[in-house]
Write a protein that holds these residues in place. Sequence first.
Motif, short mmCIF file in Angstrom:
data_model
loop_
_atom_site.label_atom_id
_atom_site.label_comp_id
_atom_site.label_asym_id
_atom_site.label_seq_id
_atom_site.Cartn_x
_atom_site.Cartn_y
_atom_site.Cartn_z
N MET A 79 0.84 -1.20 0.00
CA MET A 79 0.00 0.00 0.00
C MET A 79 0.87 1.25 0.00
SD MET A 79 -2.92 1.01 2.75
CE MET A 79 -3.81 2.53 2.62
N LYS A 80 0.58 2.16 -0.90
CA LYS A 80 1.38 3.39 -1.01
C LYS A 80 0.71 4.54 -0.25
CE LYS A 80 3.80 2.62 -5.36
NZ LYS A 80 4.11 3.22 -6.67
N SER A 81 1.54 5.48 0.19
CA SER A 81 1.04 6.65 0.91
C SER A 81 0.26 7.56 -0.03
CB SER A 81 2.22 7.42 1.51
OG SER A 81 1.81 8.71 1.91
N SER A 82 -0.78 8.19 0.51
CA SER A 82 -1.53 9.16 -0.28
C SER A 82 -0.68 10.36 -0.65
CB SER A 82 -2.76 9.63 0.52
OG SER A 82 -3.68 8.58 0.66
N PHE A 83 0.42 10.58 0.08
CA PHE A 83 1.29 11.72 -0.19
C PHE A 83 2.35 11.40 -1.25
CE2 PHE A 83 -0.50 12.30 4.02
CZ PHE A 83 -1.05 13.56 3.91
N ASP A 84 2.40 10.15 -1.68
CA ASP A 84 3.26 9.75 -2.80
C ASP A 84 2.62 10.31 -4.07
OD1 ASP A 84 4.10 8.23 -5.12
OD2 ASP A 84 4.99 6.78 -3.75
N ASP B 247 3.02 9.79 -7.26
CA ASP B 247 2.58 8.81 -8.25
C ASP B 247 1.24 8.20 -7.84
OD1 ASP B 247 4.77 9.17 -9.89
OD2 ASP B 247 5.95 7.61 -8.90
N GLN B 248 1.11 7.90 -6.54
CA GLN B 248 -0.13 7.35 -6.01
C GLN B 248 -1.28 8.35 -6.16
OE1 GLN B 248 -1.13 4.51 -5.02
NE2 GLN B 248 -2.87 4.82 -3.66
N GLN B 249 -1.00 9.59 -5.84
CA GLN B 249 -2.04 10.63 -5.94
C GLN B 249 -2.58 10.75 -7.36
OE1 GLN B 249 -1.46 14.69 -4.56
NE2 GLN B 249 -0.05 13.89 -3.01
N ASN B 250 -1.67 10.75 -8.33
CA ASN B 250 -2.08 10.96 -9.71
C ASN B 250 -2.96 9.83 -10.25
OD1 ASN B 250 -0.74 13.39 -9.84
ND2 ASN B 250 1.19 12.45 -10.50
N LYS B 251 -2.86 8.65 -9.61
CA LYS B 251 -3.63 7.50 -10.10
C LYS B 251 -4.87 7.21 -9.26
CE LYS B 251 0.73 5.20 -11.24
NZ LYS B 251 1.65 4.18 -10.76
N ASN B 252 -4.97 7.80 -8.10
CA ASN B 252 -5.97 7.36 -7.13
C ASN B 252 -6.81 8.52 -6.60
OD1 ASN B 252 -6.72 6.66 -4.16
ND2 ASN B 252 -6.28 4.68 -5.09
#
Length: 200
Positions: free
Chosen positions: A1-6, A8-13
Amino acid sequence: MKSSFDLDQQNKNTESKIVVALERISEAFRVLLWDESKNNSLSPIQIQLLIFLLFHSQKKCKVSYLADEFNMTKATISDSVRVLLSKELVIKEKDLVDTRSYTLSLTPKGKQIAEKASFFASSIENPISKLTEEQKTVILNGLLKMIFDLNKAGIITIQRMCFTCSYYKEDTGTHYCNLLNTKLAEAEIRVDCPEHKTIT
């Protein structure tokens, strides 16, 4: 599970974007509350206590209730109350039933500060007022559901909103208040109700 502050994660999620957006809004609240507290030579929690005392019933104005309300220890709240007492912003009133307990009331000076400070978040209302009624309702419902789930998870303790009230009933998407004996529109769901009765 990736951090919401990552990033790359933000841009996809979408969920991550919402988490970060809420964090930005909470930062705005912190800045505004800090500015208000500095103006009155008080801490942010002391300002919050004054505002709470201004708008809530006497039975909720006890150290133990305030500790649960603000998710803090009794000792932390007691320290803040001591400062407010020393500045003559609040007074203690003995509980006639339990003499070891007391409620807090605002002094005239405390009430004056609380009334002014209660508008500390008014600049956040300005962008909200520019939204359509539909947008406001969608945001309100989403936030209420989030608060309800956070409350169930034990992250937020006290909640006085419709979803946690024994008077509230929901049937196939229709909201109903048994105390008022009326259906509630989506925009009429309360966040902080003075008649709230916790589900037992």
